[in-house]
Design an enzyme around this catalytic site. Structure first.
Site, PDB file in Angstrom:
ATOM      1  N   SER A  41      -1.872   0.288  17.670  1.00  0.00           N
ATOM      2  CA  SER A  41      -2.130  -0.116  16.278  1.00  0.00           C
ATOM      3  C   SER A  41      -1.486   0.898  15.346  1.00  0.00           C
ATOM      4  CB  SER A  41      -3.643  -0.165  16.033  1.00  0.00           C
ATOM      5  OG  SER A  41      -3.912  -0.082  14.648  1.00  0.00           O
TER       6      SER A  41
ATOM      7  N   ARG B 148     -10.143  -0.856   7.943  1.00  0.00           N
ATOM      8  CA  ARG B 148      -9.238  -1.768   8.667  1.00  0.00           C
ATOM      9  C   ARG B 148      -8.672  -1.105   9.917  1.00  0.00           C
ATOM     10  NH1 ARG B 148      -4.075   0.750   8.977  1.00  0.00           N
ATOM     11  NH2 ARG B 148      -2.849   0.458   7.069  1.00  0.00           N
TER      12      ARG B 148
ATOM     13  N   LYS C 251       0.858  -1.180   0.000  1.00  0.00           N
ATOM     14  CA  LYS C 251       0.000   0.000   0.000  1.00  0.00           C
ATOM     15  C   LYS C 251       0.892   1.226   0.000  1.00  0.00           C
ATOM     16  CE  LYS C 251      -2.581   1.546   3.565  1.00  0.00           C
ATOM     17  NZ  LYS C 251      -3.756   1.767   4.441  1.00  0.00           N
TER      18      LYS C 251
ATOM     19  N   LYS D 212       4.829  11.184  16.592  1.00  0.00           N
ATOM     20  CA  LYS D 212       3.417  11.291  16.973  1.00  0.00           C
ATOM     21  C   LYS D 212       3.186  10.631  18.340  1.00  0.00           C
ATOM     22  CE  LYS D 212       1.177  11.794  12.471  1.00  0.00           C
ATOM     23  NZ  LYS D 212       0.176  11.234  11.545  1.00  0.00           N
TER      24      LYS D 212
ATOM     25  N   GLY E 119      -3.762   6.490  16.310  1.00  0.00           N
ATOM     26  CA  GLY E 119      -3.344   7.694  15.571  1.00  0.00           C
ATOM     27  C   GLY E 119      -1.876   7.717  15.168  1.00  0.00           C
ATOM     28  N   ALA E 120      -0.989   7.250  16.052  1.00  0.00           N
ATOM     29  CA  ALA E 120       0.447   7.392  15.783  1.00  0.00           C
ATOM     30  C   ALA E 120       0.888   6.434  14.690  1.00  0.00           C
ATOM     31  CB  ALA E 120       1.251   7.147  17.051  1.00  0.00           C
ATOM     32  N   ASP E 121       1.389   6.989  13.585  1.00  0.00           N
ATOM     33  CA  ASP E 121       1.838   6.163  12.474  1.00  0.00           C
ATOM     34  C   ASP E 121       3.127   6.706  11.871  1.00  0.00           C
ATOM     35  OD1 ASP E 121       0.889   8.447  11.387  1.00  0.00           O
ATOM     36  OD2 ASP E 121      -0.364   7.499   9.876  1.00  0.00           O
TER      37      ASP E 121
END
Lengths: 352, 352
Positions: B323, B113, B70, B256, B250-252
């Protein structure tokens, strides 16, 4: 909703010609040397060692406002399933907005841009009056290497072809090669009579000779292009005469090697990308074996194209261009194809 | 020539429902824990720090015979050009042959997802009788987090919604939220009357309340889902009561952070992927600040789903599911969509 153009192999082939691709690849190399282009880290995965792998090469061409990736899969057992072992795709996105522009099959682009790379290495590093080209390897890449070198080196009179497994393959490759090169590469120039005749006469002036005498052929060559998946050196240092130029295009993963690592000790070494050459190129083994250090790589080829680094200093220098194949070559070519396709209404446009 | 299916957002949305995506994401997590799935290294590039970036996440689901990637672009200035800031694409290939199968816009998949992930964290780590959900963040992700949690946690009676910049945004988000959730998520179940009524009654039994009192809301919550792009902790350790579960989605990317790093010191910490969580997740800062070490991560969530690691030991435990979002969630969902689309003849098929 974004318009997104999808191009199949046939359409990609229609829009590509070697002269154009050579110009595009030189531009990509130059942009990289000017820091107007950047490679992202390569992703490599072996599904089954020696049987199936894939890589994702990606990068950003600031100078062309695009970024994107090429994914190439190699599955060695595919021919038994009536599928090609190599499949690949190039995806192009707009680096001003992140929005995707289009995608296409990667095979034709890969063959053309790899052919262009070998010839560009010769153009900037070989002796100008080089007459004798030796091609090691008779696979898919070989005709593209020959054509780009004939286009760029006007004095070539003889092309010797060597297959390290079989003289028969080399002989078969050479039979009616003139006709095959004309058919494969010259149709885009039919509307430009002068160019067509010039390239046709370059092909006609050349003698194509298959050999199984690699030592002798090496000693006679001005330019040697290696385009094999070999993991053992095919050309030994002792066979090489002063002034020889090598374009090594076969090595693209760790462990691959086409020429004796000792050749690097006294050669002027140039690469397409330092990080990638050290990791997966022909330069990997000489560095791992301590023959040279990373700092002995004189420059990336883009610096030679721009004139900021001198390629060859004398007629006696041995020069090497290690072309590992970088995403920027694919992206700049794919961008050109998408622009041509849009102008000509070729391909499928999906609204994503 | 390979048939290659291209799906736009509208078609992807038509084929997705939250119950199905929850099952798919649980399967992806489980396959990873069983070593039947692998992530490849993430590629991340900032075009302009804080303004534009992109990442390429890729991986292999051996258990489903697919691999792929992706690519997600974030260009913060896009809305001024009437373009969405986030765009993305998922590509799926056959891991038996390397041949591409299809691609689709990534936005709908990402939202679904990621919603599923937050709810799955609650299902496996929160107290079963949890009644009170606090959602931090009112952006695109929030409705998906709420819906998945309502589907998975049958005792939820109250959902408190907090926006750390504006009470007005939270209030606006809550207005007619029941109707919006039904409209957005329940239409796929119209043909299954029992399921439709069950999910409708879950939504109807809930009171949705906007708040600007985050300390009070934190102290009353059983489950807290954080879904913001924050770079400063929004929730302080002192406000958290025993037994609380956090799903931090949220943290990606590096830097963050949504919750006080000190919460990690006494929490049971689970992640979707250890390497990615340490690099770009909510877990990054607590480790960088020395609050916990990498080894304090108890397990990846897949081990809890499979029952090889216990999630919650007691009603007083504070649990965290970090996540970060892994390619396997996207790939398994995209594969499902392509199979459905093939069966129903949806999308464009190009011969590549």
């Amino acid at each position: 909703m974004f318009p997104f153009r999808i191009m199949n192999q046939q359409n990609v082939e229609k829009l590509l010609d070697m002269k154009q691709v050579i110009e595009l690849v030189e531009r990509a190399y130059s942009l990289k040397a000017q820091k107007e282009a950047a490679l992202f880290p390569m992703v490599f995965h072996e599904f089954s060692p020696g049987k199936a792998d894939m890589d994702i090469k990606s990068g950003h061409l600031m100078g062309a406002d695009i970024f994107g990736l090429k994914l190439v899969s190699w599955f060695g057992d595919n021919p038994s399933k009536q599928l090609p072992p190599l499949t690949g795709f190039v995806f192009v996105l707009d680096s001003q907005t992140g929005v995707p522009i289009g995608m296409m099959g990667g095979e034709a682009i890969t063959l053309m841009r790899t052919g262009a790379a070998g010839g560009i290495g010769a153009k900037y590093l070989a002796r100008k009056e080089s007459e004798h080209l030796l091609i090691v390897g008779t696979g898919h890449l070989a005709p593209y290497q020959i054509m780009s070198t004939l286009m760029l080196m006007e004095h070539i009179k003889k092309v010797t072809v060597y297959n390290h497994q079989s003289l028969e393959k080399a002989t078969s490759f050479c039979s009616s090669l003139s006709a095959k090169l004309k058919e494969k590469f010259l149709s885009p120039y039919r509307e430009n009579q002068m160019l067509f005749e010039e390239y046709a006469s370059r092909i006609e002036q050349v003698e194509f000779v298959a050999t199984d005498q690699i030592q002798k052929a090496t000693g006679e060559a001005d330019i040697i292009i290696t385009a094999t998946p070999s993991r053992q050196p095919i050309i030994q240092k002792e066979w090489v005469r002063p002034g020889t130029h090598f374009s090594c295009v076969g090595a693209d993963m760790a462990g691959k090697q086409e020429i004796d690592e000792r050749i690097f000790a006294s050669a002027r070494v140039f690469v397409d990308d330092v990080a990638q050459a050290v990791q997966v190129g022909e330069t990997e083994i000489p560095i791992k074996k301590g023959i040279i250090e990373k700092d002995n790589i004189l420059a990336e080829i883009g610096s030679v194209i721009l004139g900021t680094t001198t390629g060859r200093l004398s007629d006696d220098d041995i020069t090497i261009f290690d072309s590992t194949g970088i995403a920027l070559q694919d992206l700049i070519t794919a961008d050109y194809i998408l622009k041509q396709a849009e102008a000509k209404g070729i391909g499928i446009v999906a609204n994503l």
